[in-house]
Design a protein around this motif. Structure first.
Motif, short mmCIF file in Angstrom:
data_model
loop_
_atom_site.label_atom_id
_atom_site.label_comp_id
_atom_site.label_asym_id
_atom_site.label_seq_id
_atom_site.Cartn_x
_atom_site.Cartn_y
_atom_site.Cartn_z
N THR A 62 0.80 -1.23 0.00
CA THR A 62 0.00 0.00 0.00
C THR A 62 0.83 1.28 0.00
O THR A 62 0.30 2.35 -0.22
CB THR A 62 -0.95 0.03 1.21
OG1 THR A 62 -0.17 -0.11 2.40
CG2 THR A 62 -1.97 -1.09 1.12
N LYS A 63 2.13 1.18 0.24
CA LYS A 63 2.97 2.38 0.23
C LYS A 63 3.27 2.79 -1.20
O LYS A 63 3.49 1.96 -2.07
CB LYS A 63 4.27 2.11 0.99
CG LYS A 63 4.04 1.83 2.46
CD LYS A 63 5.36 1.56 3.14
CE LYS A 63 5.19 1.23 4.59
NZ LYS A 63 6.45 0.86 5.23
N ASP A 64 3.32 4.10 -1.43
CA ASP A 64 3.53 4.67 -2.76
C ASP A 64 5.02 4.80 -3.07
O ASP A 64 5.76 5.42 -2.30
CB ASP A 64 2.85 6.03 -2.83
CG ASP A 64 2.98 6.71 -4.16
OD1 ASP A 64 3.26 6.02 -5.16
OD2 ASP A 64 2.79 7.94 -4.22
N THR B 201 8.36 -14.13 0.49
CA THR B 201 6.98 -14.24 0.94
C THR B 201 6.29 -12.89 1.14
O THR B 201 5.08 -12.84 1.23
CB THR B 201 6.91 -15.02 2.27
OG1 THR B 201 7.76 -14.39 3.21
CG2 THR B 201 7.32 -16.46 2.06
N GLU B 202 7.07 -11.81 1.23
CA GLU B 202 6.46 -10.51 1.49
C GLU B 202 7.35 -9.39 0.97
O GLU B 202 8.57 -9.51 0.99
CB GLU B 202 6.24 -10.35 2.99
CG GLU B 202 5.28 -9.26 3.33
CD GLU B 202 4.84 -9.33 4.79
OE1 GLU B 202 4.18 -8.38 5.21
OE2 GLU B 202 5.15 -10.30 5.49
N LEU B 203 6.70 -8.31 0.50
CA LEU B 203 7.41 -7.12 0.01
C LEU B 203 7.03 -5.92 0.85
O LEU B 203 5.93 -5.86 1.40
CB LEU B 203 7.05 -6.83 -1.45
CG LEU B 203 7.49 -7.83 -2.49
CD1 LEU B 203 6.94 -7.44 -3.84
CD2 LEU B 203 8.99 -7.92 -2.54
N ASP B 204 7.93 -4.95 0.92
CA ASP B 204 7.65 -3.71 1.64
C ASP B 204 8.43 -2.57 0.96
O ASP B 204 9.39 -2.81 0.24
CB ASP B 204 8.08 -3.83 3.10
CG ASP B 204 7.52 -2.71 3.97
OD1 ASP B 204 6.55 -2.05 3.56
OD2 ASP B 204 8.07 -2.49 5.06
N GLU C 138 12.81 11.85 -0.06
CA GLU C 138 13.49 10.76 0.62
C GLU C 138 13.88 9.69 -0.38
O GLU C 138 13.23 9.52 -1.40
CB GLU C 138 12.55 10.11 1.63
CG GLU C 138 12.23 10.95 2.83
CD GLU C 138 11.35 10.17 3.78
OE1 GLU C 138 11.84 9.82 4.86
OE2 GLU C 138 10.20 9.92 3.43
N SER C 139 14.91 8.93 -0.03
CA SER C 139 15.23 7.78 -0.86
C SER C 139 14.17 6.71 -0.62
O SER C 139 13.55 6.64 0.44
CB SER C 139 16.62 7.26 -0.53
OG SER C 139 16.72 6.91 0.81
N VAL C 140 13.94 5.87 -1.63
CA VAL C 140 12.94 4.81 -1.55
C VAL C 140 13.59 3.49 -1.93
O VAL C 140 14.28 3.42 -2.95
CB VAL C 140 11.75 5.10 -2.50
CG1 VAL C 140 10.74 3.98 -2.47
CG2 VAL C 140 11.09 6.42 -2.14
N ASP C 141 13.40 2.49 -1.11
CA ASP C 141 13.94 1.15 -1.36
C ASP C 141 12.82 0.13 -1.33
O ASP C 141 11.81 0.31 -0.65
CB ASP C 141 14.91 0.74 -0.25
CG ASP C 141 16.32 1.22 -0.47
OD1 ASP C 141 16.77 1.20 -1.62
OD2 ASP C 141 16.96 1.60 0.51
N LEU C 142 13.04 -0.96 -2.05
CA LEU C 142 12.18 -2.14 -1.91
C LEU C 142 12.86 -3.07 -0.91
O LEU C 142 14.08 -3.19 -0.91
CB LEU C 142 12.05 -2.87 -3.25
CG LEU C 142 11.12 -2.28 -4.27
CD1 LEU C 142 11.24 -3.05 -5.58
CD2 LEU C 142 9.71 -2.31 -3.79
#
Length: 142
Positions: free
Chosen positions: A3-5, A93-96, A125-129
């Motif tokens: 749900t995060k953009d 199993t999960e992403l964020d 801000e920097s964005v990471d997976l």
């Protein structure tokens, strides 16, 4: 859906990542992720054998425009399942999404290949997976 953009405060529209959880063992499952710029650098071309490029651009909708950034994934080996070797600790199993330089949640690791967005002159801000493999045990508090 995560749900995060990905385009938080930088994009013209929202950009989310969708993934599907499954309990089926008869389909290949994702075991590794990587963020790769487009066009793929010559140093990475041989490293991406056996990898699949996901649809879409991780910089889609960002203003000002950024170079293309793609998500690549690697699927599990079906032969391991037929031999009875479990991959439960290896499959993703999960992403964020992680904003800034803070550490990901317990059990999560940053995706290889660098940041989806780098902080540029304090504009965002920097964005990471980040991803989690398997199902880590509960964190025991002291």
């Amino acid at each position: 859906m995560v749900t995060k953009d990905l385009n938080l405060r930088t994009g013209i529209w929202y950009l989310n990542i969708y993934y599907r959880r499954t309990r089926r063992l008869d389909v290949p499952l994702i075991t590794d992720l990587r963020v790769v710029p487009e066009p793929v650098p010559d140093t990475l071309t041989s490293d991406l054998e056996g990898w699949t490029q996901a649809q879409g651009d991780l910089h889609d909708g960002i203003w000002p425009t950024q170079p293309l950034m793609r998500l690549w994934y690697k699927l599990s080996d079906q032969g391991m399942k037929r031999q009875g070797i479990t991959e439960n600790d290896q499959i993703i199993t999960e992403l964020d999404i992680v904003y800034g330089d803070s550490e990901p949640f317990f059990g999560f690791q940053r995706v290889q290949g660098g940041k989806v967005l780098d902080e540029r002159a304090g504009r965002w801000e920097s964005v990471d997976l980040a991803y989690r493999r398997g199902n880590p045990g509960q964190l025991i508090r002291p």
